[in-house]
Design a protein around this motif. Structure first.
Motif, short mmCIF file in Angstrom:
data_model
loop_
_atom_site.label_atom_id
_atom_site.label_comp_id
_atom_site.label_asym_id
_atom_site.label_seq_id
_atom_site.Cartn_x
_atom_site.Cartn_y
_atom_site.Cartn_z
N PRO A 61 0.78 -1.24 0.00
CA PRO A 61 0.00 0.00 0.00
C PRO A 61 0.81 1.29 0.00
N THR A 62 2.09 1.22 0.39
CA THR A 62 2.90 2.44 0.35
C THR A 62 4.15 2.18 -0.47
N TYR A 63 4.73 3.26 -0.99
CA TYR A 63 5.96 3.15 -1.78
C TYR A 63 7.08 2.57 -0.93
N GLU A 64 7.18 3.02 0.32
CA GLU A 64 8.24 2.56 1.21
C GLU A 64 8.12 1.05 1.46
N ASN A 65 6.92 0.58 1.63
CA ASN A 65 6.67 -0.85 1.85
C ASN A 65 7.09 -1.66 0.62
N TYR A 66 6.83 -1.10 -0.57
CA TYR A 66 7.21 -1.78 -1.82
C TYR A 66 8.73 -1.86 -1.95
N VAL A 67 9.42 -0.73 -1.72
CA VAL A 67 10.88 -0.69 -1.83
C VAL A 67 11.54 -1.67 -0.85
N GLU A 68 10.93 -1.78 0.33
CA GLU A 68 11.48 -2.68 1.37
C GLU A 68 11.61 -4.12 0.86
N GLN A 69 10.71 -4.53 -0.05
CA GLN A 69 10.76 -5.91 -0.56
C GLN A 69 12.06 -6.17 -1.33
N PHE A 70 12.58 -5.13 -1.97
CA PHE A 70 13.83 -5.28 -2.73
C PHE A 70 15.05 -5.28 -1.81
N SER A 71 14.93 -4.61 -0.68
CA SER A 71 16.00 -4.68 0.33
C SER A 71 16.06 -6.08 0.91
N ILE A 72 14.90 -6.65 1.20
CA ILE A 72 14.84 -8.03 1.73
C ILE A 72 15.41 -9.00 0.70
N PHE A 73 15.07 -8.78 -0.58
CA PHE A 73 15.61 -9.63 -1.66
C PHE A 73 17.14 -9.54 -1.70
N THR A 74 17.68 -8.32 -1.63
CA THR A 74 19.13 -8.13 -1.66
C THR A 74 19.79 -8.85 -0.48
N ASP A 75 19.16 -8.77 0.67
CA ASP A 75 19.72 -9.42 1.86
C ASP A 75 19.52 -10.93 1.86
N SER A 76 18.69 -11.43 0.92
CA SER A 76 18.44 -12.88 0.85
C SER A 76 19.51 -13.61 0.03
N LEU A 77 20.38 -12.86 -0.66
CA LEU A 77 21.47 -13.52 -1.40
C LEU A 77 22.36 -14.29 -0.43
N VAL A 78 22.86 -15.44 -0.87
CA VAL A 78 23.77 -16.21 -0.01
C VAL A 78 25.05 -15.40 0.22
N HIS A 79 25.69 -15.61 1.36
CA HIS A 79 26.93 -14.88 1.66
C HIS A 79 27.96 -15.16 0.58
N GLY A 80 28.61 -14.07 0.12
CA GLY A 80 29.59 -14.21 -0.95
C GLY A 80 28.96 -14.22 -2.33
N GLY A 81 27.63 -14.02 -2.38
CA GLY A 81 26.92 -14.02 -3.65
C GLY A 81 27.20 -12.76 -4.46
N ILE A 82 26.63 -12.69 -5.64
CA ILE A 82 26.90 -11.60 -6.59
C ILE A 82 25.60 -10.86 -6.90
N MET A 83 25.61 -9.53 -6.74
CA MET A 83 24.47 -8.70 -7.13
C MET A 83 24.87 -7.77 -8.27
N VAL A 84 24.22 -7.92 -9.41
CA VAL A 84 24.38 -7.04 -10.56
C VAL A 84 23.23 -6.04 -10.51
N TYR A 85 23.50 -4.74 -10.61
CA TYR A 85 22.41 -3.79 -10.43
C TYR A 85 22.54 -2.57 -11.33
N ASN A 86 21.38 -2.00 -11.66
CA ASN A 86 21.29 -0.84 -12.54
C ASN A 86 21.63 0.42 -11.74
N GLU A 87 22.84 0.93 -11.94
CA GLU A 87 23.32 2.09 -11.18
C GLU A 87 22.57 3.37 -11.55
N GLU A 88 21.91 3.39 -12.71
CA GLU A 88 21.19 4.60 -13.14
C GLU A 88 19.83 4.74 -12.48
#
Length: 450
Positions: A196-223
C-alpha cells in the motif's frame, strides 16, 4: 513423485506441471476454469482435468506434495483436505527452490525488465548450447515451456517476481529463492493492492538483496537511484557489480550497440532494452560466457513475447503490442518507440487494466507517462473497475492523472475500436500497451490496418 496442482491452469502453474511431467513425475491437477493456451497444452500431455471445479476426493494420503497456485482461495476444498491430511503443501516459488537448492541459482528481479533480461540470458545460453534449468514469465522462441527442470544442470535461472507466493503465503516470490547470483533492474511502485505504500514496496527489494547467499553476486542498474540505494546500503556480504546504459546510436531505424568488436546492429531497441542488455551481459559473464560470445548471441535476440512485439509492418507504418501497464514501463516503452521512429507519428494506446492502474490513489503515478507520443489514448472499462471492487474512476480523473490536455479517453470497447480503425496510419507507429485486450480487440484485425 506424485504431485497434485491446485489451480493448474495458470500460465506459470501449467508450465511447471508440464516441466515436472517431462521429468517423469506423476501429475494431477484441478481448476475452476482453464483457457488456451494452457488448456490445449495440458490436454496434449493428458494433464487436463476431466471436469472443471474443486474436488476434495482428489487429495489423497499417497500424494508426495501439493502445489498451490495464487488463483485458489484460502477456503479451497482441496487445500483444506490437504491441510487436514498433513500433506506437504508448496507455493510455486517454494517448489522451485526445492528443485534448485543444490544448484547455482540466478535470480532476475526488478519492477520492470525482468522477463526481458531473463529471456536475453536464456537466448545467449541457448545460442551457445549451454544447458540450464529455468523459469521465465513469457513464452520464448526456441523453448518448449516457460519452466525447465533437470537433475543434472548446474544453473537455474529464475525470473524473480515480487508478487505474493500463494493464498496462504503472503511473502513475495523472489524472497524464497536465496540467489547465488542476482540482478536488480529498477524499482518503480507497483502492486498497490499488496504493497500500500511506496516505502513498503521498496522494502521488498531490500529483503531480496539481503536474501542472497553470503559471498553471492548482485548485478544492479546504477542509473536507477532507488536500486543504487537499496544495493549499496545493504550490509549483506555480497559482491556488487553496477551497470549503466551502454553507448549506442540509431541509424535508418536500426539501433547499433558500440562494442569492442565494432558497431553491432540489434533487433531490439529502446534505452530500457539497452540497459537490459548491459545487465544480461554481466550475468552471462558470471555464468561463464565471455563478452565476445555474448555480443555474437545477443545480436539475434528479437524480444520476449508481448514485450515490444512487432505485430505488423509496411513501408510507411509499423505496429507494436506491448505488455506495459505500470507507469515506468509505459513511459520507457513510449519513449523507445518514438526514439526509434522519430520522424513518424506515434499513436500510443494504453489500457488501464490492473488493480494498481485502476486505483484512483495510484493514478497520479502516470503523470507524463505518454508525453513522448504524438497522439495519446487511454482506454479503461468501468466494468473492470467494478469487478475488481475498486472505487469508480471518472474520465476527468484520468485527464488529471496524465496531465495532458489532448489526451483521448475511451470507456467503451466499440468506441476505442472505431477510433483505431478510422485513424490515418500512413507514416505512423502504432503502439498498443496492455495486459488485456481492450475489451475484446482482435489483434489479427489490427494487423490488416498496417
Amino acid at each position: 513423485m506424485k504431485i497434485h496442482f491446485i489451480a493448474i491452469g495458470g500460465s506459470a502453474m501449467h508450465n511447471l506441471a508440464l516441466a515436472l511431467y517431462q521429468k517423469g513425475y506423476q501429475i494431477t491437477g484441478s481448476d475452476d476454469t482453464i483457457h488456451d493456451p494452457s488448456k490445449s497444452r495440458l490436454a496434449a500431455k493428458g494433464l487436463l482435468p476431466e471436469e472443471f471445479g474443486w474436488f476434495s476426493e482428489k487429495i489423497t494420503s499417497d500424494l508426495d506434495a501439493v502445489i498451490l497456485g495464487m488463483h485458489a482461495k484460502e477456503d479451497n476444498p482441496e487445500l483444506l483436505k490437504a491441510q487436514e491430511l498433513g500433506l506437504t503443501i508448496y507455493s510455486y516459488p517454494e517448489f522451485l527452490y526445492e528443485q534448485s537448492k543444490h544448484k547455482t541459482r540466478v535470480v532476475i528481479g526488478g519492477s520492470h525488465g525482468k522477463t526481458t533480461i531473463t529471456s536475453m540470458i536464456l537466448h545467449v545460453l541457448n545460442y551457445h548450447e549451454r544447458e540450464v534449468d529455468y523459469m521465465v514469465g513469457a513464452q520464448l522462441e526456441g523453448f518448449d515451456t516457460m519452466v525447465h527442470l533437470t537433475e543434472e544442470n548446474e544453473f537455474m535461472v529464475l525470473e524473480g517476481d515480487e508478487y505474493l507466493s500463494s493464498p496462504i503465503d503472503r511473502r513475495p516470490k523472489f524472497h524464497l529463492y536465496k540467489p547465488n547470483i542476482a540482478l536488480l533492474s529498477g524499482i518503480a511502485w507497483d502492486h498497490i493492492n499488496v504493497f500500500p505504500t511506496y516505502e513498503n514496496y521498496v522494502e521488498q527489494f531490500s529483503i531480496f538483496t539481503d536474501s542472497l547467499v553470503h559471498g553471492g553476486i548482485m548485478v544492479y542498474n546504477e542509473e536507477d537511484s532507488e536500486v543504487k540505494t537499496v544495493v549499496e546500503e545493504s550490509t549483506n556480504s555480497i559482491k556488487k557489480y553496477p551497470y549503466v546504459t551502454p553507448d549506442y546510436f540509431i541509424e535508418d531505424g536500426i539501433t547499433y550497440l558500440n562494442t569492442p568488436e565494432g558497431d553491432l546492429p540489434l533487433e531490439v531497441f529502446g534505452e530500457h532494452n539497452l540497459q537490459n542488455i548491459a545487465g544480461a551481459k554481466w550475468i552471462c559473464q558470471h555464468m561463464g560466457i565471455d563478452e565476445e560470445d555474448f555480443y555474437e548471441a545477443i545480436a539475434s535476440f528479437s524480444g520476449a513475447s508481448k514485450r515490444l512485439e512487432k505485430i505488423a509492418e509496411s513501408s510507411s507504418t509499423v505496429a507494436f503490442k506491448d505488455f506495459a501497464h505500470s507507469p515506468s514501463k509505459v513511459k520507457a516503452t513510449t519513449l523507445a518507440v518514438k526514439s526509434q521512429y522519430e520522424n513518424r507519428n506515434l499513436i500510443a494506446c494504453l489500457e488501464l487494466h490492473t488493480y494498481s492502474s485502476l486505483n484512483k490513489e495510484f493514478l497520479s503515478e502516470y503523470k507524463g507517462a505518454l508525453d513522448a507520443a504524438d497522439k495519446a489514448v487511454v482506454f479503461y472499462s468501468p466494468h473492470a473497475v467494478q469487478i475488481k471492487r475498486l472505487e469508480e474512476i471518472s474520465e476527468q480523473q484520468i485527464f488529471d492523472a496524465f496531465q495532458r490536455e489532448d489526451l483521448i479517453v475511451y470507456t467503451k470497447p466499440e468506441d476505442f475500436k472505431n477510433f483505431l480503425f478510422s485513424e490515418e496510419l500512413n507514416n505512423s507507429a502504432l503502439l498498443l500497451m496492455s495486459s488485456g485486450n481492450y475489451g475484446g480487440l482482435d489483434f489479427d484485425e489490427v494487423k490488416k490496418l498496417v
